[in-house]
Design a protein around this motif. Structure first.
Motif, PDB file in Angstrom:
ATOM      1  N   ASP A 123       0.848  -1.198   0.000  1.00 14.92           N
ATOM      2  CA  ASP A 123       0.000   0.000   0.000  1.00 14.92           C
ATOM      3  C   ASP A 123       0.881   1.245   0.000  1.00 14.92           C
ATOM      4  OD1 ASP A 123      -1.901   1.939   0.287  1.00 14.92           O
ATOM      5  OD2 ASP A 123      -2.390   1.465   2.380  1.00 14.92           O
ATOM      6  N   PHE A 124       1.229   1.722  -1.183  1.00 13.48           N
ATOM      7  CA  PHE A 124       2.093   2.896  -1.283  1.00 13.48           C
ATOM      8  C   PHE A 124       1.321   4.207  -1.112  1.00 13.48           C
ATOM      9  CE2 PHE A 124       5.068  -0.088  -3.393  1.00 13.48           C
ATOM     10  CZ  PHE A 124       6.219   0.231  -2.687  1.00 13.48           C
ATOM     11  N   ALA A 125       0.032   4.113  -0.787  1.00 14.25           N
ATOM     12  CA  ALA A 125      -0.767   5.320  -0.518  1.00 14.25           C
ATOM     13  C   ALA A 125      -0.897   5.577   0.976  1.00 14.25           C
ATOM     14  CB  ALA A 125      -2.148   5.176  -1.148  1.00 14.25           C
ATOM     15  N   ASP A 150      -1.355   9.104   2.392  1.00 15.34           N
ATOM     16  CA  ASP A 150      -2.610   9.804   2.121  1.00 15.34           C
ATOM     17  C   ASP A 150      -3.546   9.803   3.320  1.00 15.34           C
ATOM     18  OD1 ASP A 150      -1.689  10.263  -0.405  1.00 15.34           O
ATOM     19  OD2 ASP A 150      -2.865   8.671  -1.364  1.00 15.34           O
ATOM     20  N   ARG A 151      -3.351   8.879   4.242  1.00 18.79           N
ATOM     21  CA  ARG A 151      -4.222   8.776   5.405  1.00 18.79           C
ATOM     22  C   ARG A 151      -3.681   9.534   6.617  1.00 18.79           C
ATOM     23  NH1 ARG A 151      -4.387   3.722   3.030  1.00 18.79           N
ATOM     24  NH2 ARG A 151      -2.958   2.738   4.518  1.00 18.79           N
ATOM     25  N   ARG A 177       3.098  16.021   6.167  1.00 16.55           N
ATOM     26  CA  ARG A 177       2.317  14.911   6.710  1.00 16.55           C
ATOM     27  C   ARG A 177       2.910  14.561   8.067  1.00 16.55           C
ATOM     28  NH1 ARG A 177      -2.479  13.385   3.832  1.00 16.55           N
ATOM     29  NH2 ARG A 177      -2.120  14.064   1.667  1.00 16.55           N
ATOM     30  N   GLU A 210       7.027  10.794  -0.010  1.00 13.16           N
ATOM     31  CA  GLU A 210       6.650   9.389  -0.165  1.00 13.16           C
ATOM     32  C   GLU A 210       7.858   8.462  -0.262  1.00 13.16           C
ATOM     33  OE1 GLU A 210       2.517   9.391  -2.622  1.00 13.16           O
ATOM     34  OE2 GLU A 210       4.252  10.207  -3.678  1.00 13.16           O
ATOM     35  N   HIS A 234       8.464   5.936   2.523  1.00  9.94           N
ATOM     36  CA  HIS A 234       7.313   5.058   2.758  1.00  9.94           C
ATOM     37  C   HIS A 234       7.603   3.982   3.794  1.00  9.94           C
ATOM     38  CE1 HIS A 234       3.940   2.346   1.958  1.00  9.94           C
ATOM     39  NE2 HIS A 234       4.840   1.379   1.863  1.00  9.94           N
ATOM     40  N   ASP A 287       3.831  17.889  -3.451  1.00  6.24           N
ATOM     41  CA  ASP A 287       2.672  18.787  -3.392  1.00  6.24           C
ATOM     42  C   ASP A 287       3.022  20.186  -2.908  1.00  6.24           C
ATOM     43  OD1 ASP A 287       0.860  16.827  -4.271  1.00  6.24           O
ATOM     44  OD2 ASP A 287       0.694  15.984  -2.252  1.00  6.24           O
ATOM     45  N   PHE A 295       7.058   2.617  -8.626  1.00  3.88           N
ATOM     46  CA  PHE A 295       6.777   3.641  -7.623  1.00  3.88           C
ATOM     47  C   PHE A 295       7.831   4.747  -7.671  1.00  3.88           C
ATOM     48  CE2 PHE A 295       7.871   5.047  -3.247  1.00  3.88           C
ATOM     49  CZ  PHE A 295       6.720   5.757  -2.950  1.00  3.88           C
ATOM     50  N   ARG A 299       7.062  12.791 -11.583  1.00  4.33           N
ATOM     51  CA  ARG A 299       6.143  13.835 -11.095  1.00  4.33           C
ATOM     52  C   ARG A 299       6.854  15.166 -10.898  1.00  4.33           C
ATOM     53  NH1 ARG A 299       3.166  12.940  -5.672  1.00  4.33           N
ATOM     54  NH2 ARG A 299       2.602  15.091  -6.098  1.00  4.33           N
TER      55      ARG A 299
END
Length: 367
Positions: free
Chosen positions: A51-53, A56-57, A74, A96, A99, A125, A255, A262
């Protein structure tokens, strides 16, 4: 007459610059072939279901820098944790990239530590910076702003990878009192205090395509707009090939590739000069007496091992770990080794009990 001659000269330089960009595509294809020999998929994809997201949580925030750039953050863990560990990612990466540190160290440290991550200016971001502000010194001030906004009190451990490690050193050079009073440990992964021009990234990117693009930025901005994709095809393969050595999970490779791709091409070009001018040797006295961890990959083409060895030499008492099968992304390819080393750094810094001391305490309590 002089004005027309100057304009004609600028047009000619812009044309030559664009020709250099286009002409170097063949070199990019060569790099891809080199990469195919250096890096190949693992027999099994251990991260196929990863789960590379995860980030996001986590609670998102924004820190405003001294020149108004918004940095995305974050956080993970309680605000009243005994220590805060702040992670600073590398060139063309994002928060990220940590991770596996976020995934594993949160479980390992629990309530003992709070984790803070942020995107460097122009990356992830975070907001777009001016060309003039894309310096290592400014990144040091950005880190100080993140510390002030997210962790206004209490002990701090700083972990920087590549350009992020340079940001940590720049902060130490500019804010020695902060380091003397609050920074209790520093982790430097695949980074350097100086002499990046001797070998590594600046040498890898010293080719007609990059030089041409730099010239076009100043002399033919309209052509730059059209040539972004072309230049990305030159720069991205270099960064991809430099990330890993040997077998690697295809999912992990994708990933990393997406993270690099990006990054806006403008950010990449703006920061290239920062690498050439980078010299944070003035930071070294501020780190004296602070536990320092230095990690390097033997196959790192971006920041060669010689730079880590020089850091270790100039920081007596620092711990140097050489990963013989790693390249520029040891925290992603060998997270267990890196996480164990970071855990030991916190033990050395006094933020965690050593396993031996904890075992002795357990024996005393059971008796």
């Amino acid at each position: 007459m002089g004005s027309r001659r100057a304009n004609r000269s600028r047009v000619m330089r812009g044309g030559m610059a664009t020709a250099g960009v286009v002409g170097a595509l063949a070199g990019a294809h060569v790099l891809r072939r080199i990469g195919a020999r250096v890096l190949w998929p693992a027999r099994r994809d251990e991260y196929r279901d990863e789960d590379f997201a995860l980030f996001d949580r986590d609670p998102a925030g924004t820190v405003r820098t001294d020149d108004g750039v918004a940095l995305a953050t974050r956080t993970c863990g309680a605000a009243d944790a005994p220590v805060t560990v702040i992670f600073v990612h590398g060139f063309c990466n994002s928060l990220e990239s940590f991770h596996f540190q976020r995934r594993d160290l949160e479980k390992r440290w629990g309530a003992s530590a709070r984790l803070v991550f942020f995107d460097l200016r122009g990356h992830g971001d975070s907001g777009a910076p001016s060309t003039e502000s894309c310096t290592v010194a400014q990144l040091g001030r950005d880190l100080a702003a993140v510390i002030a906004a997210t962790t206004p009190a209490g002990p701090v451990v700083l972990v920087g990878h590549s350009l992020g490690g340079m940001a940590v050193l720049a902060a130490a050079a500019q804010f020695p009192a902060l380091f003397a009073e609050r920074v209790i440990g520093v982790g430097l992964l695949s980074t350097a205090a100086a002499e990046v021009t001797v070998a590594g990234l600046t040498q890898l990117l010293r080719n007609p395509a990059i030089d041409g693009f730099r010239l076009a930025v100043h002399t033919a901005p309209a052509l730059v707009q059209a040539g972004r994709a072309t230049v990305r095809h030159v720069i991205s393969p270099i960064l991809h090939v430099s990330s890993y050595h040997g077998q690697v999970s295809p999912t992990l490779s994708r990933f990393t590739t997406m993270m690099i791709d990006r990054t806006p091409i403008e950010t990449i070009v703006k920061f290239l000069k920062a690498f050439e001018l980078h010299d944070e040797s003035a930071a070294l006295p501020a780190l004296a007496g602070i536990p320092v961890l230095i990690i390097s990959g033997l196959h790192d083409l971006v920041i060669p091992f010689r730079n880590s060895r020089a850091l270790h030499r100039d920081l007596p008492g620092s711990e140097l770990i050489l990963l013989r099968d790693a390249a520029h992304m040891p925290h992603l390819q060998f997270p267990d080794v890196v996480n164990e080393a970071l855990n030991h750094l916190l033990v050395r810094a006094g933020a965690l009990d050593s396993p031996r001391a904890a075992a002795a305490e357990s024996v005393r309590n059971s008796g």
